[in-house]
Design an enzyme around this catalytic site. Structure first.
Site, PDB file in Angstrom:
ATOM      1  CB  ALA A  62      -0.901   0.003   1.229  1.00  0.00           C
ATOM      2  N   GLY A 103       0.641  -5.812  -0.150  1.00  0.00           N
ATOM      3  CA  GLY A 103      -0.173  -5.691  -1.354  1.00  0.00           C
ATOM      4  C   GLY A 103       0.619  -6.025  -2.613  1.00  0.00           C
ATOM      5  CD  GLU A 106      -2.751  -8.891  -0.002  1.00  0.00           C
ATOM      6  OE1 GLU A 106      -2.590  -7.656   0.060  1.00  0.00           O
ATOM      7  OE2 GLU A 106      -3.631  -9.486   0.639  1.00  0.00           O
ATOM      8  CD  GLU A 126      -0.166  -7.122   4.467  1.00  0.00           C
ATOM      9  OE1 GLU A 126       0.607  -8.028   4.867  1.00  0.00           O
ATOM     10  OE2 GLU A 126      -0.350  -6.871   3.273  1.00  0.00           O
TER      11      GLU A 126
END
Ligand code: NAD
Length: 699
Positions: A62, A103, A106, A126
């Site tokens: 992020a 992210g 991901e 995270e």
């Protein structure tokens, strides 16, 4: 403006992520990826797509600059981007180098194929922010590296080099040479062999004995996670990857993510994450301020602090000349440093070669002349103004022009120390914490005349030696100790008013501090606090005395080092044991002071100790000693064992609500405390009245 570039290489489209420094997945980049895929879809000549980042990062996850803004939730959000990649009809190959975090991982897991450099760093960190991967990480990672390995990575957040996954479905190829070339070659193979559009979601996350494994995982994770809810939620989500169809597993992950985001623990961890990044920002010292080159360091005083300070620089590969007064002192200092390295080698934390290389950088000396070419000298001699004066006069006469002259003083006036030289602009405080080679905190004390480039150099150097540097103005005790004195005084006064030693420490430890105030005083050494108190009593004759603490010191009970303080200690053992002698002293003092002991609740103990920190913190902000409330929090998180899941004293108070803090403080004015102490600090009162947080600075 898009931050993804689209190129064509024969039949292959290349989408290059370009959002320095680490390709944070901000809105423009997310949109750029989707646009790139659409462009590839619309061009019949293109048969496959390579998604690549920079050498430094495929993607760090992020974009932190979007945290808390509407951009973070604006479409396409990351799950939309991933769905888009996963369902497009042309094969997408992720080419991974550098950091592939959160992210970013991901995103890669949403691609049909993945190739990576062996040293790429793979992680889902995270949990360190009190949340869990919210874009399918908990569902897809177990499908490619196995349930146990994935759960370990998700609950710990640690990074693992890509080469460890060679042969697993996480990576289809590991590329040793040029990553883009390797990825293009792999893409061509996919096209020429007409390989299928592999989707991670179609794999199964399998475990032989899921019930047994997840029960075991909950027990182990629960035992270490204690005050943090996220790790157990990670277990729930990974379990769902095993026991539920993909879409239902995603729903479990999404719900857990949304709930965790609202927890006070996650708020605290995110606050600390940003607070740490803010500490290096100084309002009137821009980040491009030139710095001085620090190649050689001198340390004066080879005692407790001097040796620890020295080790920091040796570890960073910076040569140190260590100066002592006498040969025995010097030998003792060198032996102490040697012992630390031997310990690290023995524990397998450092190779013998590295330890030797560090020791080779050390030059012991009895002469200040050997500091002539030092770029920075840090003084860690006795805490006595006369001694500091002679040291700084000598340094002024000896050191080359432009050398930075630093003091590790805890309590003395840095401006006065600077005045002993003809170059006060080169003088700064570098207040390390004991043990200085271990503690993360460094208070950088800015004197009235300290030059901006000296301050900028100190902040940069702190990063080199891996410290969290917080700027403090000059005052008695700087940020950390000035606040801790109030906290400890309240603890001792509550002892006189009716609490027990054990109750006080237990209440504070239950709140989450690593150690209660009285055990901490015993560890630090009662004599140090006593010396400071005697000075303060003389300077402020109407001050409420900490009679029990003084009495224990008069009896020679200095804490662990003398085998007795607020507790007693068996020889060679640090366990704090109840001592009826102390109860007797407490009873005597109560009688002398005419105090009828009352029952003190654990809540009062926590509130008086913690709000004493908060109130003094607010004063420090008002006086401009601390730059911002979040800096104060960093001092407490990195130097004083304040519970990280509460985010530091100032953040904690804001979460309780500043009007509630002010209200809770009112009855404390009637206790046996320093008159006026529980008067809310003006800034606290203003913020509470105006409904503002500290850093919104109600002026
Ligand atoms: P210490 O007594 O362990 O060491 C001081 C050393 O300085 C001794 O080895 C002494 O021989 C040497 N020394 C004294 N005068 C000297 C001189 N003129 N030239 C060369 N060497 C000289 O003390 P310490 O605990 O290491 O504290 C040193 C400084 O660090 C003090 O200013 C103290 O306030 C500060 N400090 C201490 C702590 C702590 O927890 N101990 C924490 C932060 C800061």
């Amino acid at each position: 403006m898009s931050s993804a570039h689209f190129d064509v290489n024969g039949e292959i489209a290349v989408i290059r992520l370009d959002n320095p420094p680490v390709n944070g997945l901000g809105l423009a980049l997310r949109q750029g990826i989707v646009d790139g895929i659409k462009q590839a879809e619309g061009d019949d000549a293109i048969k496959a797509v390579v998604l690549i980042g920079s050498d430094r990062a495929f993607s760090g996850g992020a974009d932190i600059s979007e945290f808390g803004t509407s951009k973070m939730l604006a479409e396409p959000i990351l799950t939309t981007v991933i769905n888009y990649l996963e369902t497009t009809k042309k094969p997408v190959i992720a080419a991974i180098s550098g950091a592939c975090m959160g992210g970013g991982l991901e995103l890669a897991l949403g691609c049909h194929y993945r190739v990576a450099r062996p040293d790429a760093q793979i992680s889902l960190p995270e949990v360190k922010l009190g949340i869990l991967p919210g874009a399918g990480g908990t569902q897809r990672l177990p499908r490619v590296i196995g349930v146990e390995h994935a759960l370990n990575m998700i609950v710990s957040g640690v990074a693992v080099p890509a080469k460890q996954f060679q042969g697993s479905p996480l990576f289809d190829d590991i590329v040793d040479g040029d990553l883009l070339e390797g990825a293009l070659a792999y893409a061509k193979k996919v096209v020429s062999e007409n390989l299928p559009l592999k989707r991670v979601r179609d794999l199964k996350a399998h475990h032989e004995n899921p019930e047994g494994f997840f029960m075991f995982a909950r027990n182990t994770v629960g035992a270490v996670a204690r005050n943090y809810p996220a790790p157990l939620k990670c277990v729930d989500a990974v379990e769902a990857a095993v026991t539920k169809p993909f879409d239902q597993g995603m729903a479990v992950e999404r719900e857990a993510f949304a709930n965790l985001l609202q927890t006070p623990e996650s708020k605290a961890l995110r606050h600390a994450f940003f607070a740490e990044r803010l500490t290096s920002k100084i309002a009137d010292v821009p980040s491009d301020t030139p710095t001085r080159d620090i190649q050689k360091v001198g340390v004066i005083g080879g005692g407790t602090m001097g040796t620890g300070i020295t080790i920091n620089f040796l570890n960073a590969g910076i040569p140190v000349t260590l100066v002592e007064m006498k040969q025995e002192g010097l030998d003792r200092g060198v032996a102490a440093i040697q012992k630390v390295y031997e310990g690290r080698v023995k524990k397998g934390k450092m190779s013998e070669d590295k330890a030797k290389a560090c020791m080779d950088l050390l030059s012991p000396s009895l002469s200040y002349d050997d500091l002539k070419d030092a770029d920075l000298v840090i003084e860690a001699v006795f805490e006595d103004m006369g001694v500091k004066q002679s040291v700084f006069e000598t340094l002024d006469a000896t050191c080359k022009p432009g050398a930075i002259l630093a003091s590790n003083t805890s309590t003395l006036d840095l401006n006065k120390i600077a005045s002993f030289t003809k170059r006060p602009e080169d003088v700064i405080g570098l207040h390390f914490f004991s043990p200085a080679n271990i503690m993360k905190l460094l208070e950088v004390v800015r004197g009235d005349k300290t030059a901006k480039d000296v301050l900028a150099t100190a902040m940069k150097l702190a990063k080199t030696i891996k410290k969290t540097a917080v700027v403090s103005g000059v005052c008695d005790g700087f940020i950390g100790n000035r606040m801790i004195n109030q906290y400890q005084r309240e603890a001792i006064l509550m002892l006189e008013e009716g609490a027990t030693v054990q109750q006080i420490d237990k209440a504070i430890e239950k709140f989450g501090f690593a150690m209660g105030p009285l055990r901490m005083a015993d560890l630090a050494g009662g004599d140090i606090g006593w010396a400071i108190r005697k000075r303060l009593y003389a300077e402020h004759p109407d001050m409420t005395k900490m009679v029990v603490a003084d009495r224990l010191c008069e009896m020679g009970r200095y804490g662990q080092k003398t085998g007795a303080g607020f507790y007693r200690y068996e020889p060679g053992n640090r366990n704090a044991l109840h001592d009826p002698e102390v109860d007797k002293v407490v009873d005597e003092v109560r009688a002398e002071l005419g105090i009828t002991p009352r029952k003190i609740s654990n809540r009062e103990i926590v509130e008086r100790c913690v709000y004493a920190l908060v109130n003094e913190g607010a004063r420090l902000l008002d006086e401009g000693i601390a730059q911002r409330a979040s800096d104060i929090d960093m001092v407490y998180l990195t130097g004083y064992g304040f519970p990280v899941f509460r985010g530091g004293p100032m953040h904690y108070a804001e979460e309780v609500g500043l009007p509630n803090v002010v209200r809770a403080m009112e009855p404390f004015a009637d206790t046996h405390t320093q008159p006026g102490f529980w008067e809310p600090a003006p800034l606290l009162a203003r913020c509470a009245a105006e409904g503002k947080r500290f850093d919104e600075r109600a002026k």
